[in-house]
Design a protein around this motif. Structure first.
Motif, PDB file in Angstrom:
ATOM      1  N   GLU A   1      46.367  47.636  54.133  1.00 52.39           N
ATOM      2  CA  GLU A   1      46.839  48.278  55.332  1.00 52.39           C
ATOM      3  C   GLU A   1      47.347  49.623  54.921  1.00 52.39           C
ATOM      4  OE1 GLU A   1      50.012  46.065  57.295  1.00 52.39           O
ATOM      5  OE2 GLU A   1      48.805  44.097  57.129  1.00 52.39           O
ATOM      6  N   LYS A   2      47.311  50.691  55.683  1.00 52.07           N
ATOM      7  CA  LYS A   2      47.364  52.051  55.092  1.00 52.07           C
ATOM      8  C   LYS A   2      48.670  52.684  55.981  1.00 52.07           C
ATOM      9  CE  LYS A   2      43.267  53.604  53.580  1.00 52.07           C
ATOM     10  NZ  LYS A   2      42.118  54.512  53.533  1.00 52.07           N
ATOM     11  N   THR A   3      49.439  53.270  55.616  1.00 45.10           N
ATOM     12  CA  THR A   3      50.316  54.208  56.164  1.00 45.10           C
ATOM     13  C   THR A   3      50.038  55.447  55.935  1.00 45.10           C
ATOM     14  OG1 THR A   3      52.061  52.503  55.856  1.00 45.10           O
ATOM     15  CG2 THR A   3      52.852  54.833  56.398  1.00 45.10           C
ATOM     16  N   GLY A   4      49.352  56.170  56.756  1.00 41.49           N
ATOM     17  CA  GLY A   4      48.764  57.468  56.666  1.00 41.49           C
ATOM     18  C   GLY A   4      47.530  57.489  55.668  1.00 41.49           C
ATOM     19  N   ARG A   5      47.453  58.059  54.668  1.00 40.65           N
ATOM     20  CA  ARG A   5      46.556  58.059  53.815  1.00 40.65           C
ATOM     21  C   ARG A   5      46.565  56.918  52.751  1.00 40.65           C
ATOM     22  NH1 ARG A   5      44.306  63.954  52.592  1.00 40.65           N
ATOM     23  NH2 ARG A   5      43.912  62.741  50.853  1.00 40.65           N
ATOM     24  N   LYS A   6      47.789  56.383  52.447  1.00 43.20           N
ATOM     25  CA  LYS A   6      48.153  55.556  51.162  1.00 43.20           C
ATOM     26  C   LYS A   6      48.194  54.237  51.693  1.00 43.20           C
ATOM     27  CE  LYS A   6      51.593  55.118  48.014  1.00 43.20           C
ATOM     28  NZ  LYS A   6      53.071  55.727  47.508  1.00 43.20           N
ATOM     29  N   ILE A   7      47.542  53.323  50.741  1.00 46.48           N
ATOM     30  CA  ILE A   7      47.414  51.913  51.013  1.00 46.48           C
ATOM     31  C   ILE A   7      48.866  51.298  50.680  1.00 46.48           C
ATOM     32  CG2 ILE A   7      46.591  49.661  50.293  1.00 46.48           C
ATOM     33  CD1 ILE A   7      43.857  51.036  49.681  1.00 46.48           C
ATOM     34  N   THR A   8      49.409  50.720  51.529  1.00 47.19           N
ATOM     35  CA  THR A   8      50.913  50.244  51.241  1.00 47.19           C
ATOM     36  C   THR A   8      50.937  48.825  51.237  1.00 47.19           C
ATOM     37  OG1 THR A   8      51.233  50.536  53.840  1.00 47.19           O
ATOM     38  CG2 THR A   8      52.195  52.480  52.254  1.00 47.19           C
ATOM     39  N   HIS A   9      50.402  48.027  51.868  1.00 50.39           N
ATOM     40  CA  HIS A   9      50.399  46.486  52.067  1.00 50.39           C
ATOM     41  C   HIS A   9      49.278  46.024  51.906  1.00 50.39           C
ATOM     42  CE1 HIS A   9      54.227  47.987  53.813  1.00 50.39           C
ATOM     43  NE2 HIS A   9      54.563  46.948  53.636  1.00 50.39           N
ATOM     44  N   ILE A  10      49.042  44.930  51.330  1.00 59.42           N
ATOM     45  CA  ILE A  10      47.900  44.057  51.006  1.00 59.42           C
ATOM     46  C   ILE A  10      48.256  42.618  51.782  1.00 59.42           C
ATOM     47  CG2 ILE A  10      46.487  42.795  49.547  1.00 59.42           C
ATOM     48  CD1 ILE A  10      47.218  44.808  47.465  1.00 59.42           C
TER      49      ILE A  10
ATOM     50  N   LYS B   1      55.872  45.692  45.640  1.00 52.49           N
ATOM     51  CA  LYS B   1      56.232  44.271  45.333  1.00 52.49           C
ATOM     52  C   LYS B   1      55.192  43.449  44.466  1.00 52.49           C
ATOM     53  CE  LYS B   1      59.284  41.053  45.843  1.00 52.49           C
ATOM     54  NZ  LYS B   1      60.692  41.219  45.230  1.00 52.49           N
ATOM     55  N   ILE B   2      54.014  43.766  44.875  1.00 54.61           N
ATOM     56  CA  ILE B   2      52.909  43.102  43.978  1.00 54.61           C
ATOM     57  C   ILE B   2      53.088  43.709  42.580  1.00 54.61           C
ATOM     58  CG2 ILE B   2      50.598  42.956  43.611  1.00 54.61           C
ATOM     59  CD1 ILE B   2      50.018  42.723  46.578  1.00 54.61           C
ATOM     60  N   LYS B   3      53.168  44.837  42.350  1.00 53.18           N
ATOM     61  CA  LYS B   3      53.345  45.482  41.051  1.00 53.18           C
ATOM     62  C   LYS B   3      54.472  44.955  40.372  1.00 53.18           C
ATOM     63  CE  LYS B   3      50.800  49.716  41.715  1.00 53.18           C
ATOM     64  NZ  LYS B   3      51.053  51.511  41.807  1.00 53.18           N
ATOM     65  N   GLU B   4      55.572  44.778  41.041  1.00 49.23           N
ATOM     66  CA  GLU B   4      56.501  44.287  40.219  1.00 49.23           C
ATOM     67  C   GLU B   4      56.486  43.028  39.900  1.00 49.23           C
ATOM     68  OE1 GLU B   4      60.853  43.061  42.083  1.00 49.23           O
ATOM     69  OE2 GLU B   4      60.240  44.750  42.831  1.00 49.23           O
ATOM     70  N   MET B   5      56.038  41.945  40.836  1.00 48.20           N
ATOM     71  CA  MET B   5      55.855  40.526  40.496  1.00 48.20           C
ATOM     72  C   MET B   5      54.841  40.261  39.375  1.00 48.20           C
ATOM     73  SD  MET B   5      56.108  38.922  44.531  1.00 48.20           S
ATOM     74  CE  MET B   5      54.352  38.828  44.317  1.00 48.20           C
ATOM     75  N   LEU B   6      53.608  41.048  39.471  1.00 49.10           N
ATOM     76  CA  LEU B   6      52.717  40.773  38.260  1.00 49.10           C
ATOM     77  C   LEU B   6      52.866  41.841  37.218  1.00 49.10           C
ATOM     78  CD1 LEU B   6      49.641  40.545  40.818  1.00 49.10           C
ATOM     79  CD2 LEU B   6      50.860  38.801  39.789  1.00 49.10           C
ATOM     80  N   GLU B   7      54.034  42.682  37.123  1.00 55.25           N
ATOM     81  CA  GLU B   7      54.322  43.244  35.962  1.00 55.25           C
ATOM     82  C   GLU B   7      53.263  44.474  35.803  1.00 55.25           C
ATOM     83  OE1 GLU B   7      55.712  40.995  32.917  1.00 55.25           O
ATOM     84  OE2 GLU B   7      57.232  39.719  34.055  1.00 55.25           O
ATOM     85  N   ILE B   8      52.801  44.997  36.769  1.00 59.33           N
ATOM     86  CA  ILE B   8      51.901  46.081  36.720  1.00 59.33           C
ATOM     87  C   ILE B   8      52.576  47.388  36.328  1.00 59.33           C
ATOM     88  CG2 ILE B   8      49.934  47.208  37.853  1.00 59.33           C
ATOM     89  CD1 ILE B   8      49.395  44.574  39.432  1.00 59.33           C
ATOM     90  N   PRO B   9      52.011  48.207  35.517  1.00 58.97           N
ATOM     91  CA  PRO B   9      52.737  49.508  35.137  1.00 58.97           C
ATOM     92  C   PRO B   9      52.747  50.481  36.101  1.00 58.97           C
ATOM     93  CG  PRO B   9      51.043  48.670  33.506  1.00 58.97           C
ATOM     94  CD  PRO B   9      50.847  47.921  34.611  1.00 58.97           C
ATOM     95  N   ASN B  10      53.594  51.527  36.646  1.00 64.12           N
ATOM     96  CA  ASN B  10      53.601  51.964  37.625  1.00 64.12           C
ATOM     97  C   ASN B  10      52.588  53.084  37.353  1.00 64.12           C
ATOM     98  OD1 ASN B  10      55.633  51.148  39.034  1.00 64.12           O
ATOM     99  ND2 ASN B  10      57.249  52.307  37.922  1.00 64.12           N
ATOM    100  N   SER B  11      51.868  53.345  36.032  1.00 64.02           N
ATOM    101  CA  SER B  11      50.787  54.188  35.995  1.00 64.02           C
ATOM    102  C   SER B  11      49.545  53.910  36.466  1.00 64.02           C
ATOM    103  CB  SER B  11      50.586  54.513  34.641  1.00 64.02           C
ATOM    104  OG  SER B  11      50.285  53.156  33.945  1.00 64.02           O
ATOM    105  N   TYR B  12      49.318  52.532  36.940  1.00 58.29           N
ATOM    106  CA  TYR B  12      48.065  51.959  37.804  1.00 58.29           C
ATOM    107  C   TYR B  12      48.647  52.567  39.368  1.00 58.29           C
ATOM    108  CZ  TYR B  12      46.244  49.033  34.249  1.00 58.29           C
ATOM    109  OH  TYR B  12      45.473  48.382  33.379  1.00 58.29           O
ATOM    110  N   GLU B  13      47.472  53.315  39.744  1.00 54.08           N
ATOM    111  CA  GLU B  13      47.498  53.862  40.947  1.00 54.08           C
ATOM    112  C   GLU B  13      47.149  52.493  41.985  1.00 54.08           C
ATOM    113  OE1 GLU B  13      44.933  57.174  41.766  1.00 54.08           O
ATOM    114  OE2 GLU B  13      46.234  58.316  40.407  1.00 54.08           O
ATOM    115  N   THR B  14      47.361  52.478  43.360  1.00 53.33           N
ATOM    116  CA  THR B  14      46.765  51.411  44.280  1.00 53.33           C
ATOM    117  C   THR B  14      45.429  50.886  44.111  1.00 53.33           C
ATOM    118  OG1 THR B  14      48.894  51.970  45.580  1.00 53.33           O
ATOM    119  CG2 THR B  14      47.063  50.666  46.495  1.00 53.33           C
ATOM    120  N   GLY B  15      44.710  51.870  44.006  1.00 50.24           N
ATOM    121  CA  GLY B  15      43.356  51.660  43.744  1.00 50.24           C
ATOM    122  C   GLY B  15      42.868  50.746  42.408  1.00 50.24           C
ATOM    123  N   GLY B  16      43.457  51.417  41.435  1.00 53.52           N
ATOM    124  CA  GLY B  16      43.375  50.791  40.384  1.00 53.52           C
ATOM    125  C   GLY B  16      43.881  49.142  40.229  1.00 53.52           C
TER     126      GLY B  16
END
Length: 81
Positions: free
Chosen positions: A65-74, A25-40
């Protein structure tokens, strides 16, 4: 930085607030390209924006916040000047 500030203000009418939002949702709101990984996204966009707002006397913290090994929420916690 300004777009992040606008979203934080819109999420709360008080001088302080807290909000948990998904990384997608943050990527969508801030218009961040999908090519950016979460860490990026965090390193290149969120941290510099927070640093810029802190120069204007905002107090902003975030936790991931992580779900498994992936950061899913901030979770943002902030206080306006």
């Amino acid at each position: 930085a300004w777009r992040l500030m606008e979203f934080l203000i819109s999420w709360s009418t008080k001088k302080e607030g807290q909000r948990t939002i998904s990384v997608e949702k943050i990527k969508e709101m801030l218009e961040i390209p999908n090519s950016y990984e979460t860490g990026g996204t965090i390193a290149r966009i969120i941290k510099p924006a927070i640093t810029e707002l802190e120069k204007r006397n905002w107090r902003i913290k975030y936790e991931t916040e992580k779900t498994g090994r992936k950061i899913t929420h901030i979770t943002f916690t902030w206080r306006k000047p």
